[in-house]
Design a protein around this motif. Structure first.
Motif, short mmCIF file in Angstrom:
data_model
loop_
_atom_site.label_atom_id
_atom_site.label_comp_id
_atom_site.label_asym_id
_atom_site.label_seq_id
_atom_site.Cartn_x
_atom_site.Cartn_y
_atom_site.Cartn_z
N ALA A 1 0.84 -1.21 0.00
CA ALA A 1 0.00 0.00 0.00
C ALA A 1 0.87 1.25 0.00
CB ALA A 1 -0.91 -0.01 1.23
N SER A 2 0.23 2.39 -0.19
CA SER A 2 0.95 3.68 -0.23
C SER A 2 1.75 3.89 1.05
CB SER A 2 -0.06 4.82 -0.37
OG SER A 2 -0.97 4.55 -1.40
N THR A 3 2.88 4.61 0.91
CA THR A 3 3.76 4.88 2.06
C THR A 3 3.11 5.88 3.02
OG1 THR A 3 5.72 4.48 0.70
CG2 THR A 3 6.03 5.81 2.69
N GLU A 4 2.99 5.47 4.27
CA GLU A 4 2.37 6.33 5.29
C GLU A 4 3.39 7.33 5.84
OE1 GLU A 4 1.50 3.20 8.00
OE2 GLU A 4 -0.30 2.55 6.94
N MET B 1 13.31 13.37 -4.36
CA MET B 1 12.33 12.52 -5.02
C MET B 1 11.21 13.43 -5.50
SD MET B 1 10.82 9.25 -3.13
CE MET B 1 12.18 9.36 -2.05
N GLU B 2 11.05 13.55 -6.79
CA GLU B 2 10.03 14.47 -7.30
C GLU B 2 9.08 13.74 -8.24
OE1 GLU B 2 9.84 17.41 -6.00
OE2 GLU B 2 11.78 17.25 -4.98
N SER B 3 7.82 14.18 -8.18
CA SER B 3 6.80 13.59 -9.04
C SER B 3 6.74 14.34 -10.36
CB SER B 3 5.45 13.67 -8.31
OG SER B 3 4.42 13.26 -9.18
N ILE B 4 7.05 13.63 -11.45
CA ILE B 4 6.98 14.21 -12.80
C ILE B 4 5.99 13.34 -13.57
CG2 ILE B 4 8.28 14.79 -14.90
CD1 ILE B 4 9.18 16.46 -12.48
N GLU B 5 4.78 13.85 -13.74
CA GLU B 5 3.67 13.00 -14.15
C GLU B 5 3.89 12.27 -15.47
OE1 GLU B 5 -0.06 15.01 -13.58
OE2 GLU B 5 -1.13 13.27 -14.40
N SER B 6 4.53 12.93 -16.43
CA SER B 6 4.65 12.31 -17.76
C SER B 6 5.47 11.01 -17.73
CB SER B 6 5.30 13.29 -18.74
OG SER B 6 6.67 13.46 -18.40
N VAL C 1 1.78 10.40 -3.98
CA VAL C 1 1.65 10.30 -2.51
C VAL C 1 2.94 10.79 -1.85
CG1 VAL C 1 1.42 8.67 -0.60
CG2 VAL C 1 -0.09 8.47 -2.58
N LEU C 2 4.08 10.43 -2.44
CA LEU C 2 5.36 10.81 -1.84
C LEU C 2 5.68 12.30 -2.04
CD1 LEU C 2 7.47 7.65 -2.77
CD2 LEU C 2 6.59 8.25 -0.52
N ALA C 3 4.85 13.00 -2.81
CA ALA C 3 5.04 14.44 -2.94
C ALA C 3 4.62 15.15 -1.65
CB ALA C 3 4.23 14.97 -4.13
#
Ligand code: NAD
Length: 397
Positions: A154-157, A300-305, A268-270
């Protein structure tokens, strides 16, 4: 032939849907077992379940269909083969019907926002544990299972400080009745699983079965557990390269790792609270391998593409003979779910093999699979893998 349950927490996520697609494909002989340690000649003498012995189910909080999540990995990330997902659609739909609503106790706002209306919001921690435990027992009875391995994908809490929790199960257990119970969902799932005699594996950096009281519970129930956080990409490289620098007596001055990726895990990690748990898990091992603390940075960055494809660029600045500075850089471009899925399948098989050998408590021989292996000091991949080889050869750890 024994039927073994594989119960995934986060059963419709990227890793889970890849695990389930892979499991069906392996059971039907539709793919080769590339990436699976348990398919190495090393493990040929072990008493392992066949892929077709596994019966999957799980808990989830999002209102989506498993097959749609698998198709998302086909269309958005070009990670899975469309023809394969179409061929096994009936099997994925059958698994989907065995997925039950989970709990969002203590998961923080970013994860709680993902949950649909079927997930209870005002349940006490004890009621959540009882409901989850009943789901596991019903699953085992309905499917005539010998053993159930529960794997948290599951997603990281957000991180939880476990240092002040009581170390004995009898003293921790009353906390389940407190409204301010500090245990997050991952630990409630772990309690339900261990109490029901299942094996519990935590593939995430969340707290899970880390508290000493949960190890106590596992031992009392005669079952086993291990975690945390699957070691699949950049951190795997760190645990391979770190010992090389140490053994050649080269001095690592700084190690910078920048990670970009674009799946739901990245979203989620954003959230800084969730990110902190992951960054801590990726960062600690270098100083433990080297015996000193170089300057480190993990971003750690969220880059959607990018979807499920993760790029990690690591820059290692080290000092050689006569004090001369040198640099190693690497770029890792991996498909996150495809790196993780075989490890989950290996862990399920090896947890079952440990059950067949009568092992209880923490499964230290699985250290090479984790970024933060519970109860294990050794962080170098080679020496951790030697622990697995020794266990396969009959050693107990
Ligand atoms: P994901 O976001 O695609 O999937 C997570 C799933 O868990 C989602 O479907 C979400 O709805 C569900 N979920 C969240 N909270 C839940 C709860 N309390 N109960 C039940 N379900 C819940 O993420 P992913 O890419 O599949 O990664 C899964 C986990 O594995 C993450 O914690 C990730 O950090 C960890 N992990 C992944 C890798 C990798 O992909 N290479 C490596 C190590 C660890």
């Amino acid at each position: 032939m024994e039927r073994i349950g594989l119960w995934l927490i986060g059963a419709r996520g990227g890793v889970a849907s890849t695990v389930l697609t892979g499991l069906v494909a392996l059971a039907q002989g539709k793919t080769r077992p590339v990436g699976l340690t348990t398919e190495l000649p090393l493990c040929s003498g072990l008493d392992l379940p066949d892929w077709s012995d596994f019966v999957p189910g799980g808990h989830e909080i999002r209102d989506i269909r498993l097959v749609d999540q698998a198709m998302d990995l086909v269309t958005r990330s070009r990670a899975l083969d469309a023809r394969l997902v179409e061929e096994i659609r009936p099997e994925l739909e059958a698994i989907d019907r065995r997925i039950r609503p989970g709990t969002v106790h203590g998961v923080g706002p970013t994860i709680a926002r993902l949950a649909d209306d079927s997930v209870p919001r005002d349940e006490s921690p004890r009621a959540a544990v009882e409901r989850i435990g009943q789901d596991l027992k019903d699953f085992a009875a309905a499917e005539h299972l010998e053993h159930v391995v529960v794997v948290n994908v599951a997603s990281t809490e957000p991180a939880v400080d476990a240092s002040r929790l009581p170390e004995e199960w009898d003293k921790l257990e009353p906390l389940l009745d407190e409204a301010e119970c500090p245990l997050p969902a991952s630990s409630l799932y772990a309690i339900a699983a261990l109490d029901a005699g299942c094996s519990y594996i935590n593939f995430t950096p969340s707290l899970g079965s880390l508290p000493a009281a949960l190890d106590d519970l596992a031992r009392r129930r005669g079952t086993r557990h291990m975690g945390r956080d699957g070691k699949t990409g950049e951190t795997l490289m760190k645990s391979v390269l770190g010992p090389m620098f140490a053994d050649r007596h080269l001095e690592v001055m700084s190690w910078v790792g920048h990670n970009i990726f674009g799946n739901l895990d990245a979203r989620v990690l954003a959230d800084p609270a969730n990110k902190k748990a992951k960054v801590t898990s990726k960062d600690h091992l270098l100083r433990e391998i080297l015996g000193y603390a170089p300057q480190t940075l993990v971003t750690m960055e969220s880059i959607e593409s990018l979807g499920d494809w993760k790029t990690a660029w690591d820059h290692i600045h080290f000092r050689g003979f006569l004090g001369t500075p040198m640099t190693l850089q690497f770029i890792w471009q991996g498909c996150d779910s495809l790196l993780a899925a075989p490890l989950v399948l290996d862990l399920a098989r090896l947890a079952d093999a440990a059950r067949r050998r009568g092992e209880v408590g923490t499964l230290g021989f699985l250290a090479s699979f984790f970024k933060s292996p519970q109860g294990v000091v050794e962080q170098g991949f080679g020496r951790q893998f030697a622990m697995l080889e020794a266990w396969v050869g009959g050693d107990r750890q």
